[in-house]
Design a protein around this motif. Structure first.
Motif, PDB file in Angstrom:
ATOM      1  N   LEU A 676      -3.213   5.217   0.175  1.00  0.00           N
ATOM      2  CA  LEU A 676      -4.522   5.423   1.081  1.00  0.00           C
ATOM      3  C   LEU A 676      -5.245   3.877   1.158  1.00  0.00           C
ATOM      4  CD1 LEU A 676      -6.610   7.001   2.295  1.00  0.00           C
ATOM      5  CD2 LEU A 676      -7.817   7.319   0.136  1.00  0.00           C
ATOM      6  N   GLY A 677      -5.295   3.255   0.239  1.00  0.00           N
ATOM      7  CA  GLY A 677      -5.925   1.842   0.452  1.00  0.00           C
ATOM      8  C   GLY A 677      -5.038   0.977   1.571  1.00  0.00           C
ATOM      9  N   ASP A 678      -3.697   1.013   1.420  1.00  0.00           N
ATOM     10  CA  ASP A 678      -2.902   0.274   2.440  1.00  0.00           C
ATOM     11  C   ASP A 678      -3.308   0.808   3.847  1.00  0.00           C
ATOM     12  OD1 ASP A 678      -1.532  -0.924   0.619  1.00  0.00           O
ATOM     13  OD2 ASP A 678       0.216   0.286   0.560  1.00  0.00           O
ATOM     14  N   ALA A 679      -3.206   2.290   3.985  1.00  0.00           N
ATOM     15  CA  ALA A 679      -3.731   2.935   5.359  1.00  0.00           C
ATOM     16  C   ALA A 679      -5.161   2.476   5.781  1.00  0.00           C
ATOM     17  CB  ALA A 679      -3.816   4.362   5.043  1.00  0.00           C
ATOM     18  N   GLN A 680      -6.128   2.372   5.007  1.00  0.00           N
ATOM     19  CA  GLN A 680      -7.437   2.064   5.338  1.00  0.00           C
ATOM     20  C   GLN A 680      -7.326   0.583   5.473  1.00  0.00           C
ATOM     21  OE1 GLN A 680      -9.244   3.125   1.638  1.00  0.00           O
ATOM     22  NE2 GLN A 680      -9.793   4.957   2.326  1.00  0.00           N
ATOM     23  N   ARG A 681      -6.857  -0.481   5.108  1.00  0.00           N
ATOM     24  CA  ARG A 681      -6.855  -1.901   5.611  1.00  0.00           C
ATOM     25  C   ARG A 681      -6.142  -1.808   6.726  1.00  0.00           C
ATOM     26  NH1 ARG A 681      -4.973  -2.865   0.351  1.00  0.00           N
ATOM     27  NH2 ARG A 681      -2.656  -3.061   1.203  1.00  0.00           N
ATOM     28  N   ALA A 682      -4.978  -1.166   7.132  1.00  0.00           N
ATOM     29  CA  ALA A 682      -4.211  -1.192   8.331  1.00  0.00           C
ATOM     30  C   ALA A 682      -5.054  -0.677   9.568  1.00  0.00           C
ATOM     31  CB  ALA A 682      -2.809  -0.344   8.120  1.00  0.00           C
ATOM     32  N   ILE A 683      -5.928   0.308   9.530  1.00  0.00           N
ATOM     33  CA  ILE A 683      -6.838   0.882  10.086  1.00  0.00           C
ATOM     34  C   ILE A 683      -8.182   0.156  10.589  1.00  0.00           C
ATOM     35  CG2 ILE A 683      -8.111   2.433   9.050  1.00  0.00           C
ATOM     36  CD1 ILE A 683      -6.925   4.711  11.289  1.00  0.00           C
ATOM     37  N   GLY A 684      -8.144  -0.829   9.606  1.00  0.00           N
ATOM     38  CA  GLY A 684      -9.498  -1.767   9.769  1.00  0.00           C
ATOM     39  C   GLY A 684     -10.576  -1.317   8.940  1.00  0.00           C
ATOM     40  N   ARG A 685     -10.604  -0.610   7.892  1.00  0.00           N
ATOM     41  CA  ARG A 685     -11.557  -0.194   7.095  1.00  0.00           C
ATOM     42  C   ARG A 685     -11.422  -0.947   5.519  1.00  0.00           C
ATOM     43  NH1 ARG A 685     -11.278   6.316   8.328  1.00  0.00           N
ATOM     44  NH2 ARG A 685     -11.404   6.258  10.660  1.00  0.00           N
ATOM     45  N   PRO A 686     -11.756  -2.293   5.540  1.00  0.00           N
ATOM     46  CA  PRO A 686     -11.499  -2.697   4.047  1.00  0.00           C
ATOM     47  C   PRO A 686     -12.410  -2.580   3.259  1.00  0.00           C
ATOM     48  CG  PRO A 686     -12.459  -4.394   5.867  1.00  0.00           C
ATOM     49  CD  PRO A 686     -11.945  -3.111   6.556  1.00  0.00           C
ATOM     50  N   THR A 687     -13.399  -2.140   3.495  1.00  0.00           N
ATOM     51  CA  THR A 687     -14.816  -1.819   2.701  1.00  0.00           C
ATOM     52  C   THR A 687     -14.218  -0.277   2.005  1.00  0.00           C
ATOM     53  OG1 THR A 687     -16.355  -2.706   3.935  1.00  0.00           O
ATOM     54  CG2 THR A 687     -17.086  -1.104   2.322  1.00  0.00           C
ATOM     55  N   ALA A 689     -11.278   0.569   1.864  1.00  0.00           N
ATOM     56  CA  ALA A 689     -10.105   0.370   0.752  1.00  0.00           C
ATOM     57  C   ALA A 689     -10.270  -0.384  -0.118  1.00  0.00           C
ATOM     58  CB  ALA A 689      -9.118  -0.641   1.629  1.00  0.00           C
ATOM     59  N   LEU A 690     -11.437  -1.222  -0.415  1.00  0.00           N
ATOM     60  CA  LEU A 690     -11.823  -1.893  -1.688  1.00  0.00           C
ATOM     61  C   LEU A 690     -12.112  -0.823  -2.558  1.00  0.00           C
ATOM     62  CD1 LEU A 690     -12.388  -4.897  -2.748  1.00  0.00           C
ATOM     63  CD2 LEU A 690     -14.575  -4.381  -2.261  1.00  0.00           C
ATOM     64  N   ALA A 691     -13.042   0.148  -2.274  1.00  0.00           N
ATOM     65  CA  ALA A 691     -13.429   1.199  -3.201  1.00  0.00           C
ATOM     66  C   ALA A 691     -12.188   1.939  -3.750  1.00  0.00           C
ATOM     67  CB  ALA A 691     -14.241   2.214  -2.702  1.00  0.00           C
ATOM     68  N   THR A 692     -11.369   2.232  -2.662  1.00  0.00           N
ATOM     69  CA  THR A 692     -10.141   3.057  -3.224  1.00  0.00           C
ATOM     70  C   THR A 692      -9.369   2.272  -4.185  1.00  0.00           C
ATOM     71  OG1 THR A 692      -9.921   4.080  -0.965  1.00  0.00           O
ATOM     72  CG2 THR A 692      -7.890   3.950  -2.184  1.00  0.00           C
ATOM     73  N   CYS A 693      -9.196   0.976  -3.834  1.00  0.00           N
ATOM     74  CA  CYS A 693      -8.188   0.244  -4.773  1.00  0.00           C
ATOM     75  C   CYS A 693      -8.997  -0.024  -6.067  1.00  0.00           C
ATOM     76  CB  CYS A 693      -7.874  -1.292  -4.057  1.00  0.00           C
ATOM     77  SG  CYS A 693      -6.739  -1.081  -2.534  1.00  0.00           S
ATOM     78  N   ARG A 694      -9.988  -0.086  -6.155  1.00  0.00           N
ATOM     79  CA  ARG A 694     -10.870  -0.189  -7.489  1.00  0.00           C
ATOM     80  C   ARG A 694     -10.658   1.116  -8.111  1.00  0.00           C
ATOM     81  NH1 ARG A 694     -16.725  -2.996  -5.750  1.00  0.00           N
ATOM     82  NH2 ARG A 694     -15.989  -5.138  -5.831  1.00  0.00           N
TER      83      ARG A 694
END
Length: 798
Positions: A676-687, A689-694
């Motif tokens: 999910l974090g990979d997909a969120q970064r790829a779609i331009g939602r890094p914020t 993605a940060l919560a997901t990866c944490r």
């Protein structure tokens, strides 16, 4: 392949001018060599998962008297402050009350150890082999919340993980009945804050010499304490006894607490009989029976006569049950196991156990569970040999082992119904029939009997019941696959393999070779895993077992995928799929197809993976296999992402995480969040993605899966870089590299070094970035697959 030492120095060694000071815990600090613009510090994530707090101390029991001086000594140990890791060794003869003292005191001070209490009975003096330290480490790591990568087949790996988990915590650890220093040493913390209490009949000088352990030696009770113990049990039953005769009874018991308690229980049960007559009986038994202790200690001379005194008073059917309990594989048992052992129905077994417990010859630990003190267990086994024929003893052992075998088979039917079943040794008529209505109930039974099951496999081999031994080992594999208790898994499989060879069953040999391959693969001992898988494959082909060969090829393919031998993985999995297709097996073929799709992804061929993954998801949904469906969705998200379909990737990853939450699988959630974090970064939602990866990193820390924690940290680094926080990104990548280096995961190291290089470029340190790329290129020379080649070429061109 190990990462070159030069690379370690380039990336990790601080410059001479760097100095660091630490205040607080390591989680509150960031160490960096160069600090310049754009630095961000963040409070711990609000979704951080608090590790579970264990409370494992058993019930201490009643009737505890005296020991004031010893309790004061223990109190002083705490009052002095645990400025360093402390070890206390409590020694004394059998039955002197070591465990009772330690448990009573430990319960009284539990609030001084806010991170919990751990307890393990090491069975150092049981008839069976003492508990191996690896088994205890595995149990402790699991209860601390580390069931994944920290739980390993190698004891040193687990000992290191255990020490890491204890760092910064305040726990009380009780290691009961230790036989040797080697049992204890790997279980000791390396940092201040924890107190370890070891009980043993031996002095264990190695602990005092090397670990600086303090020793507290328990003697028998003094006369006043002995009389007080007798009075505490007989109060209300024999209050008019002559004090002089009570003193004499205490003397006959050598003032040993275990003997005193049993004698007092016997006296309380006969309140109308003169104490002088009871003393006379005990004197007669003392003359007729040899002492129990082989060491000749005076304190132990009273034990066997006192046991005999109570044993002779049991009704004949209760006495028979008691002595047969000495043949049970472990000291802890259920009323149903006792029924199987004695060949009676459960209601009768419960009635007889109540009689034996009332005589203080067995302890009841739960409504349906009982336990024999090791001295009583030895005494019971001795009486069985004296009063039962060898055939009767053999039959009793066979009955209870057969009951365990059929009950484990019933567990498998609930928790792993898809696994092949074994044609079992028939059970005796009248044995209790196991019935589980749901998987959770079945696993609850397994957890309660876990130690007994390993002991049962050993008892079967020593009792000449090889077929039961290997069948138990084979059936247990399906249970072990669900939670990876590696020490149990390896022990039972190795014993079972030897039993199958003696029994001449080559099909069973193949099953157990494959079982060992799976256990070693899942515990990261990959070379050993390959040897056992190859042996299993040879046996399957010799026996022309097509279905078994297909299963083994699937396992071998997954092993080669883990080793990143992608061509070998693909060949093995294609062979497996072809065999399942020929067998028209609609359950296993799509699962192998999904495994092949993962190989295609690793090879850099996402288009080839899409079809098998979508088909697999449809099959898994039809079967109601939510975990398999979620895993396939995770892989489908990765395939869509590699194909440039970011919206589809995001949708599939979200579905996978939703399934993990639904089935309450923390391990799956922690892993699938990375997709999910990979997909969120790829779609331009890094914020986001940060919560997901944490969240993923917090879950992996809770689980103790270091490899996946490193993956979460690496993903955090990529996300921070996308947010413009290059320095923070490089620190996350460095942390991931430390773990990958320790685990010798070369491919993951290379990829993380590539990410680190990008972060270092953005942080304005081009030379360090070039060094990281050079190290990555060196590591990638070990791989020839297209993805690895493309990654290496991209860095060489930089």
């Amino acid at each position: 392949m190990k990462w070159p030492i030069s690379s370690l120095r380039r990336v990790y060694e601080p410059r001479e001018e760097v100095t660091s000071s630490l205040s607080g815990t390591a989680r509150d600090v960031v160490q960096a060599r160069d600090v310049r613009g754009g630095i961000h510090f963040h409070a711990p994530a609000t979704d951080r998962v608090r590790p579970p707090v264990p409370y494992q101390l058993p019930y201490a029991g009643g009737g505890f008297v005296n020991r004031h001086a010893e309790r004061e000594a223990l109190d002083r140990l705490l009052d002095d402050g645990l400025a360093s890791a402390r070890v206390l060794l409590v020694t004394g003869t059998a039955g002197v009350g070591k465990t009772s003292l330690v448990l009573h005191w430990s319960h009284a001070v539990r609030d001084r150890f806010p991170d919990g209490q751990l307890y393990a009975d090491l069975h150092g003096y049981d008839p069976q082999a003492p508990v191996r330290y690896e088994r205890v480490l595995e149990s402790f790591l699991r209860v601390l919340g580390a069931p994944a990568d920290a739980v390993h087949a190698e004891g040193e790996h687990m000992a290191a993980a255990f020490r890491s988990w204890l760092a910064g915590r305040r726990l009380l650890i009780v290691l009961d009945n230790a036989a040797s220093v080697s049992q204890v040493r790997p279980l000791l913390p390396a940092t201040p804050g924890c107190l370890v209490i070891v009980t043993s009949r031996h002095r264990l000088p190695g602990l005092t010499i090397r670990e600086g352990a303090r020793r507290l030696t328990l003697d028998v009770l003094d006369q006043d304490g002995s009389v007080a113990l007798l009075r505490s049990v007989t109060q209300g039953y024999r209050d008019e006894d002559d004090p002089a005769q009570v003193v004499e009874l205490a003397s006959l018991c050598a003032r040993l607490p275990l003997a005193l308690r049993i004698a007092a229980e016997r006296a309380a049960g006969r309140p109308l009989m003169h104490l002088a007559d009871l003393i006379g009986e005990l004197r007669d038994e003392s003359g007729r029976w040899e002492v129990l202790s082989a060491e000749g200690e005076e304190e132990s001379e009273a034990v066997r006569p006192v046991f005999t005194w109570s044993y002779r008073a049991l009704p004949s059917d209760a006495a028979r049950l008691f002595r047969l309990l000495g043949l049970h594989p472990g000291p802890d048992f259920s009323d149903t196991a006792a029924a199987a052992l004695a060949g009676v129905d459960v209601r009768t077994a419960r009635r007889l156990l109540d009689v034996v417990a009332a005589a203080h010859m067995v302890d009841q630990t739960a409504p349906d569970r009982f336990r024999l003190h090791d001295l009583l267990r030895a005494y019971a086994a001795d009486q069985a040999r004296l009063e039962q024929t060898p055939q009767e003893c053999h039959d009793a052992l066979r009955r209870v082992l057969t009951w365990y075998l059929h009950t484990v088979d019933a567990v498998q039917a609930r928790v792993a119904p898809q696994e092949p079943r074994v044609e079992l040794v028939p059970a005796d008529a009248g044995l209790p029939e196991p019935q589980f209505t749901e998987a959770a109930q079945a696993m609850q039974w397994y957890e309660a009997e876990r130690d007994n099951l390993v002991a049962a496999v050993r008892a079967a081999t020593s009792g000449g019941l090889d077929r039961i031994a290997w069948q138990l080992a084979v059936v247990l594999r399906a249970v072990y696959m669900t939670n990876n208790p590696f020490q149990d898994w390896l022990a039972t499989s190795q014993i079972g393999l030897e039993a199958a060879r003696r029994d001449g069953d080559r099909g069973a040999e193949a099953e157990l070779e494959e079982s060992l391959g799976m256990a070693y693969a899942q515990s990261q001992c990959l070379s050993a895993a390959a040897e056992h898988y190859e042996s299993a494959l040879t046996l399957r082909r010799t026996l022309r077992d097509t279905f078994g060969e297909a299963l083994t090829l699937n396992g071998l393919g997954l092993l080669e995928l883990r080793r990143r031998n992608l061509a070998q993985a693909q060949a093995a999995l294609e062979g497996s799929r072809a065999l399942f297709t020929a067998l028209n097996d609609g359950f296993w073929e799509p699962r192998v197809a999904v495994n092949l799709a993962q190989v295609e992804l690793e090879l850099g061929h996402p288009a080839s993976a899409l079809g098998p993954l979508r088909r697999g998801i449809d099959v898994f949904r039809a079967h109601g296999d939510r975990h398999a469906e979620g895993n396939a969705l995770r892989l489908l998200a990765a395939a869509e992402l590699d194909s440039g379909n970011t919206n589809a990737a995001l949708a599939h990853a979200e579905q996978a995480v939703a399934i993990a939450t639904e089935i309450r699988s923390t391990a799956a959630e922690g892993y699938w969040l990375l997709a999910l974090g990979d997909a969120q970064r790829a779609i331009g939602r890094p914020t986001q993605a940060l919560a997901t990866c944490r969240r993923a990193a917090a879950l992996q820390e809770q689980l103790g899966d270091r490899a996946r924690q490193a993956a979460a940290w690496d993903s955090l680094g990529q996300t921070c870089l996308q947010l413009g926080r290059a320095q923070e990104a490089s620190e996350w990548h460095r942390r991931a590299l430390v773990i990958y280096r320790d685990l010798e995961q070369t491919w993951e190291m290379a990829r993380t070094l590539a990410h680190l290089a990008d972060a270092l470029d953005r942080a304005g340190t081009p030379q360090e970035a070039a060094d990281a790329r050079a190290d990555a290129c060196d590591l990638l020379t070990a791989f020839t697959d297209p993805r690895a080649v493309r990654l290496r070429e991209s860095m060489v061109q930089r």
